[in-house]
Design a protein around this motif. Structure first.
Motif, mmCIF file in Angstrom:
data_model
loop_
_atom_site.group_PDB
_atom_site.id
_atom_site.type_symbol
_atom_site.label_atom_id
_atom_site.label_comp_id
_atom_site.label_asym_id
_atom_site.label_seq_id
_atom_site.Cartn_x
_atom_site.Cartn_y
_atom_site.Cartn_z
ATOM 1 N N ARG A 67 -3.705 -3.068 10.352
ATOM 2 C CA ARG A 67 -5.111 -3.367 10.066
ATOM 3 C C ARG A 67 -5.287 -4.215 8.807
ATOM 4 N NH1 ARG A 67 -4.836 -1.828 14.380
ATOM 5 N NH2 ARG A 67 -5.773 0.019 15.356
ATOM 6 N N THR A 68 -4.385 -4.083 7.841
ATOM 7 C CA THR A 68 -4.566 -4.766 6.560
ATOM 8 C C THR A 68 -3.648 -5.967 6.357
ATOM 9 O OG1 THR A 68 -2.949 -3.363 5.398
ATOM 10 C CG2 THR A 68 -5.244 -2.574 5.504
ATOM 11 N N GLY A 69 -2.542 -6.014 7.094
ATOM 12 C CA GLY A 69 -1.574 -7.084 6.884
ATOM 13 C C GLY A 69 -0.716 -6.891 5.652
ATOM 14 N N ILE A 70 -0.754 -5.681 5.075
ATOM 15 C CA ILE A 70 0.006 -5.404 3.850
ATOM 16 C C ILE A 70 1.114 -4.404 4.174
ATOM 17 C CG2 ILE A 70 -0.136 -4.559 1.469
ATOM 18 C CD1 ILE A 70 -3.181 -5.071 1.629
ATOM 19 N N PRO A 71 2.347 -4.619 3.700
ATOM 20 C CA PRO A 71 3.397 -3.613 3.890
ATOM 21 C C PRO A 71 2.958 -2.263 3.342
ATOM 22 C CG PRO A 71 4.337 -5.644 3.045
ATOM 23 C CD PRO A 71 2.840 -5.804 2.975
ATOM 24 N N VAL A 72 3.343 -1.197 4.024
ATOM 25 C CA VAL A 72 2.891 0.144 3.665
ATOM 26 C C VAL A 72 4.092 1.074 3.521
ATOM 27 C CG1 VAL A 72 1.447 2.113 4.318
ATOM 28 C CG2 VAL A 72 0.737 -0.215 4.937
ATOM 29 N N ILE A 73 4.066 1.883 2.471
ATOM 30 C CA ILE A 73 5.079 2.925 2.293
ATOM 31 C C ILE A 73 4.364 4.274 2.234
ATOM 32 C CG2 ILE A 73 5.080 2.594 -0.224
ATOM 33 C CD1 ILE A 73 8.066 3.400 -0.169
ATOM 34 N N GLY A 74 4.888 5.251 2.958
ATOM 35 C CA GLY A 74 4.271 6.573 3.013
ATOM 36 C C GLY A 74 5.316 7.655 3.184
ATOM 37 N N VAL A 97 0.867 -1.179 0.000
ATOM 38 C CA VAL A 97 0.000 0.000 0.000
ATOM 39 C C VAL A 97 0.905 1.231 0.000
ATOM 40 C CG1 VAL A 97 -1.671 1.361 1.314
ATOM 41 C CG2 VAL A 97 -1.906 -1.130 1.185
ATOM 42 N N CYS A 98 0.600 2.200 -0.851
ATOM 43 C CA CYS A 98 1.433 3.398 -0.989
ATOM 44 C C CYS A 98 0.551 4.608 -0.698
ATOM 45 C CB CYS A 98 2.010 3.485 -2.398
ATOM 46 S SG CYS A 98 2.731 1.920 -2.980
ATOM 47 N N MET A 99 0.745 5.245 0.448
ATOM 48 C CA MET A 99 -0.173 6.298 0.888
ATOM 49 C C MET A 99 0.527 7.650 1.027
ATOM 50 S SD MET A 99 -0.816 5.146 4.851
ATOM 51 C CE MET A 99 -0.627 6.642 5.838
ATOM 52 N N HIS A 100 -0.143 8.663 0.523
ATOM 53 C CA HIS A 100 0.395 10.014 0.602
ATOM 54 C C HIS A 100 0.174 10.619 1.980
ATOM 55 C CE1 HIS A 100 -0.076 14.448 0.293
ATOM 56 N NE2 HIS A 100 0.998 14.351 -0.459
ATOM 57 N N GLY A 101 -0.959 10.307 2.626
ATOM 58 C CA GLY A 101 -1.308 10.949 3.882
ATOM 59 C C GLY A 101 -2.069 12.244 3.641
#
Length: 410
Positions: free
Chosen positions: A156-163, A116-120
């Motif tokens: 919450r998702t179990g997926i690696p996240v980059i932000g 998951v790639c989130m800007h915030g």
């Protein structure tokens, strides 16, 4: 939620794959909600991108309560540190909820997604240098804050996240924005004609793509307010019952006050040369209140005030193209996207003001839904970071060098 961190493995495992499924998340300064794009990215054996395609897309609108909370955090008069800290974690729950909604829509599991790639959510963007006390001499500091804790979304998702994409560019001396031109060049470039991609979110920003452009020739900058002033006028004049001008219907009933346009186009930001970026700290509630007060002095009606705010956005966009793009780059098409591209009155104003030879389109005509572009962009930026490749464009942001963007939660 099943954890897929072990399947993610070492960076070499990720980089050895020729196809990746990424989720990009974007919540912009217009505070409409969370856009989530499921993106398939394909590469050749050398790792070069060969295909970026949108698989699915959902939008979860912000509630009125959340919108009020975030607007308050963007104001130096109303922001509180306890509210900020709570929102930093709380808005992450919105992001996680949106990811789950997207997975349900696409009929996929968390284990099918690479990252998951989130800007915030931006609450403050201060790219102009300020001095900060240091141990021997003061530090020259550029700063920005996008709230949203990557660890919460990962948990919450179990997926690696980059932000936290903007910070590395700013550390390298850049403005931290715009970052989407990397994708714009990939999706909308043409070997035969120059194009500009104009995003109209809370803030407007333009990407300039010369014909047959290499990465080094791409440029971009924030043009000024997009929907932000229009939305603020509508909220103020309806006492919060309405948050925006649907399809530009209110503006369509009013008359533009050219005197007020001329006054506000004297704002120094509009004449400042790129690279440059701006945000709610300049064109937020205080700016809108001054605009409304000036409109009241001229006895403008509600619809006249909204029409004039809409015309200010149109004028600032076209003036930016005339002053900073066309002198150096021939342009045949302007491709509009973001929430403002659904405002037919705004689009008509832009169309009428564009120089001869420049036609107006929407990115939807090129296969990219207007509101999905930025979410897709952050999916691609996250992928490039995980591949170990820089994805900022120093010519766009003013950074001293290219940099690998983002902070990871594994």
């Amino acid at each position: 939620m099943q954890e897929n961190g072990s399947s993610f493995g070492m960076w070499s495992d990720y980089r050895s794959k020729y196809e990746h499924m990424m989720i990009g998340l974007m919540s912009g300064t217009s505070l409409d909600g969370v856009d989530a794009a499921l993106v398939r990215i394909k590469s050749d054996p050398s790792g070069k991108l060969t295909e970026v395609s949108l698989v699915d897309y959902v939008c979860v609108p912000y509630s009125d309560e959340l919108r009020k909370e975030v607007i308050a955090l963007c104001s130096t008069e109303h922001a509180r540190i306890d509210k900020l800290v709570c929102a930093h974690f709380g808005i992450s729950e919105w992001y996680a909820y949106t990811v789950k909604r997207l997975l349900q829509s696409a009929k996929l599991n968390s284990s099918d997604i690479d990252a998951v790639c989130m800007h915030g959510q931006t609450v403050w963007h201060a790219p102009e240098t300020k001095m900060f006390p240091g141990p021997e001499s003061d530090f020259a500091v550029k700063s920005t804050l996008q709230i949203g804790e990557v660890s919460v979304v990962h948990e919450r998702t179990g997926i690696p996240v980059i932000g936290n994409f903007r910070s590395r560019d700013m550390a390298a001396g850049g403005e931290g924005a715009p970052l989407t031109p990397y994708l714009d060049a990939l999706l909308f470039g043409s070997p035969h004609e120059g194009r500009v991609v104009q995003n109209i979110g809370g803030i407007g920003n333009v990407t300039v793509i010369p014909a047959g452009a290499e990465r080094e020739r791409i440029s971009a900058f924030d043009t000024g307010p997009g929907n932000m002033v229009i939305d603020a006028v509508v909220r103020a004049e309806t006492n919060g019952r309405q948050h925006y001008d649907p399809n530009g219907s209110i503006a369509a009933e009013g008359n533009v006050n050219q005197e007020l346009i001329a006054l506000y186009m004297q704002d120094p930001y509009f004449s400042r040369k790129p690279p440059k970026s701006t945000g709610r700290e300049f064109y937020g509630a205080a700016f809108a209140q001054r605009f409304i007060e000036e409109a009241n002095r001229r006895s403008l009606s509600f619809s006249d005030t909204v029409a004039t705010a809409t015309a200010l956005t149109a004028e600032s966009i076209v003036r930016a193209i005339e002053d900073f793009v066309l002198p150096d780059t021939p342009v045949a098409k302007l491709l509009a996207c973001g929430g403002g591209s659904s405002n037919m009155t705004l689009m008509d104003m832009i169309r009428k003001r564009l120089p001869q030879g420049v036609s107006l389109h929407r990115t939807l005509e090129f296969g990219i839904p207007d509101n999905a572009r930025e979410a897709i962009a952050f999916a691609v930026l996250g992928h490039e970071s995980l591949m170990g490749r820089p994805s900022n464009l120093p010519a766009v942001t003013g950074a001293g060098r290219s940099a690998i963007l983002g902070t990871m939660s594994l």
